[in-house]
Scaffold this active site. Structure first.
Site, PDB file in Angstrom:
ATOM      1  N   TYR A   1      -1.686 -25.325 -13.382  1.00 31.99           N
ATOM      2  CA  TYR A   1      -1.188 -26.541 -12.490  1.00 31.99           C
ATOM      3  C   TYR A   1      -2.368 -26.959 -11.720  1.00 31.99           C
ATOM      4  CZ  TYR A   1       1.164 -29.541  -8.977  1.00 31.99           C
ATOM      5  OH  TYR A   1       1.489 -30.437  -8.351  1.00 31.99           O
TER       6      TYR A   1
ATOM      7  N   GLU B   1       9.057 -32.716  -5.102  1.00 29.81           N
ATOM      8  CA  GLU B   1       8.203 -32.491  -3.772  1.00 29.81           C
ATOM      9  C   GLU B   1       9.455 -32.515  -2.782  1.00 29.81           C
ATOM     10  OE1 GLU B   1       5.139 -31.614  -3.059  1.00 29.81           O
ATOM     11  OE2 GLU B   1       4.024 -32.191  -4.962  1.00 29.81           O
TER      12      GLU B   1
ATOM     13  N   TRP C   1       5.800 -23.730  -3.238  1.00 35.19           N
ATOM     14  CA  TRP C   1       5.651 -24.660  -4.619  1.00 35.19           C
ATOM     15  C   TRP C   1       5.907 -24.003  -5.933  1.00 35.19           C
ATOM     16  CZ3 TRP C   1       6.441 -29.284  -6.271  1.00 35.19           C
ATOM     17  CH2 TRP C   1       5.831 -29.622  -7.545  1.00 35.19           C
TER      18      TRP C   1
END
Length: 185
Positions: free
Chosen positions: A19, A41, A49
């Site tokens: 990522y 988000e 995350w």
């Protein structure tokens, strides 16, 4: 993972490395793509995350590719379906916010990507030396959050907006020793 020097968080797992190296901080445009990122988000709020990243394909399937017209048409039956879907984070407030945000997107003028990118800082900023130098909130993310809320969006506070700005390349917070920072210079 490799001999590349990354931002410290980007070296903690192979998922994060991928990522970090290919997506985080890369300028992103497109209504549906940015709707996905706003949604993810918001779902990340209060969680790691990595949890969201590992469930991203589940989110994409559950929210029909984050096409706002499709999500805006979701009913209470869809909310119940999502609440039972273990491939996503099952939080009713966040699910409701995603549907609400899809409806808000359909009412927007200007287009979502133009609106969001209008908050990208234009002044040069020093590159962060360490993670401690990376802010969680900025004047721009506060302004973005305020404007989005005024337009009917939910779950878009200044911290979520700043994370969105980082993830989509509106700001570049790769630390100065990171290979992505040196490759972008």
């Amino acid at each position: 993972m490799t001999d590349r020097v990354r931002c410290p968080w980007g070296d903690s797992t192979p998922d994060y490395a991928e990522y970090h190296d290919t997506e985080w901080g890369v300028p992103l445009r497109g209504r549906d793509e940015l709707f996905e990122r706003i949604s993810l988000e918001a779902f990340q709020s209060g969680l790691s995350w990595i949890t969201i990243l590992r469930k991203r394909e589940g989110f994409r399937a559950a929210f029909e590719g984050f096409v706002p017209e499709k999500v805006a048409a979701f009913t209470e039956a869809d909310v119940e379906r999502l609440m039972a879907d273990a491939s996503i984070v099952r939080n009713r407030m966040k699910i409701d916010a995603t549907i609400r945000n899809a409806r808000a997107i359909l009412d927007l003028d200007p287009p979502l990507d133009d609106l969001l990118w209008s908050f990208a800082p234009t002044a040069d900023r020093p590159r962060p030396a360490t993670l401690a130098d990376v802010p969680a909130v900025t004047a721009e993310s506060k302004a973005m959050a305020k404007d989005l809320k005024r337009r009917g969006f939910a779950f878009v506070g200044p911290t979520t907006c700043y994370a969105l700005m980082q993830a989509t390349g509106m700001v570049d917070d790769h630390i100065e020793t990171c290979w992505r920072a040196t490759s972008a210079s």
